[in-house]
Scaffold this active site. Structure first.
Site, mmCIF file in Angstrom:
data_model
loop_
_atom_site.group_PDB
_atom_site.id
_atom_site.type_symbol
_atom_site.label_atom_id
_atom_site.label_comp_id
_atom_site.label_asym_id
_atom_site.label_seq_id
_atom_site.Cartn_x
_atom_site.Cartn_y
_atom_site.Cartn_z
ATOM 1 N N HIS A 1 43.065 42.884 33.571
ATOM 2 C CA HIS A 1 42.250 42.026 32.711
ATOM 3 C C HIS A 1 42.106 42.708 31.358
ATOM 4 O O HIS A 1 41.982 43.937 31.280
ATOM 5 C CB HIS A 1 40.860 41.827 33.314
ATOM 6 C CG HIS A 1 40.848 41.123 34.622
ATOM 7 N ND1 HIS A 1 39.685 40.637 35.166
ATOM 8 C CD2 HIS A 1 41.837 40.810 35.509
ATOM 9 C CE1 HIS A 1 39.931 40.060 36.328
ATOM 10 N NE2 HIS A 1 41.245 40.160 36.549
ATOM 11 N N GLU B 1 39.610 42.886 29.296
ATOM 12 C CA GLU B 1 38.336 43.597 29.140
ATOM 13 C C GLU B 1 38.378 44.960 29.827
ATOM 14 O O GLU B 1 37.884 45.949 29.289
ATOM 15 C CB GLU B 1 37.174 42.774 29.720
ATOM 16 C CG GLU B 1 37.038 41.379 29.160
ATOM 17 C CD GLU B 1 37.794 40.327 29.952
ATOM 18 O OE1 GLU B 1 37.434 39.142 29.809
ATOM 19 O OE2 GLU B 1 38.733 40.651 30.705
ATOM 20 N N CYS C 1 34.309 39.147 34.095
ATOM 21 C CA CYS C 1 34.040 39.075 35.531
ATOM 22 C C CYS C 1 33.201 40.298 35.933
ATOM 23 O O CYS C 1 33.066 41.247 35.148
ATOM 24 C CB CYS C 1 35.358 39.035 36.296
ATOM 25 S SG CYS C 1 36.262 40.599 36.318
ATOM 26 N N CYS D 1 35.000 43.692 35.389
ATOM 27 C CA CYS D 1 35.101 44.089 33.985
ATOM 28 C C CYS D 1 33.740 44.430 33.394
ATOM 29 O O CYS D 1 33.620 45.385 32.623
ATOM 30 C CB CYS D 1 35.772 42.976 33.183
ATOM 31 S SG CYS D 1 37.516 42.761 33.614
#
Length: 143
Positions: A57, A59, A87, A90
């Site tokens: 991801h 992030e 999420c 993250c």
């Protein structure tokens, strides 16, 4: 703090990074990390499919970058701009990296209205258990 018009150009760049991720066959998520003066320090796109890495991801990649490249004082003066609310994985990494602020375009709740459910059931979790034993292993680290 609230989102201001000054945040919009950097948030739009995060949205453009999301479009770039999708153009390369990945889920449409993008993020950038900006310093206190608005200078872009680093950018990332979601690469979960092309990297075959469920943790890729943007992030999380930026949290790792910040933890490696920034001293704690500098990290607290950054803002992460991201196309979608981070999420839980993250969000925890961003907290551990000590970032100062997150600005997102699409909330997690809004995301659920535009994307289909994964179809995967939650993973059952059982615990806690063996508290005294795990405490003996964990507690000395934090003293």
């Amino acid at each position: 703090m609230t989102v201001t018009p000054a945040d919009h150009p950097l948030l739009r760049r995060a949205i453009a990074l999301a479009a770039e991720a999708a153009a390369h066959g990945n889920p449409p998520f993008g993020s950038l990390l900006a310093g206190a003066d608005g200078t872009v320090l680093a950018e990332e796109r979601n690469t979960t499919l092309t990297d075959r890495d469920i943790t890729a991801h943007p992030e999380l990649k930026l949290a790792r970058w910040a933890a490696r490249e920034l001293d704690p004082a500098a990290a607290t003066r950054t803002t992460l701009y991201t196309s979608c609310e981070p999420c839980p994985m993250c969000a925890a990494a961003l907290q551990q990296a000590g970032l100062g602020r997150v600005v997102f375009a699409l909330s997690g709740e809004q995301l659920l209205t535009v994307r289909p459910a994964s179809g995967r059931p939650p993973v059952p979790q059982d615990g806690p258990a063996l508290f005294d034993e795990v405490r003996a292993a964990v507690e000395p680290y934090y003293r």
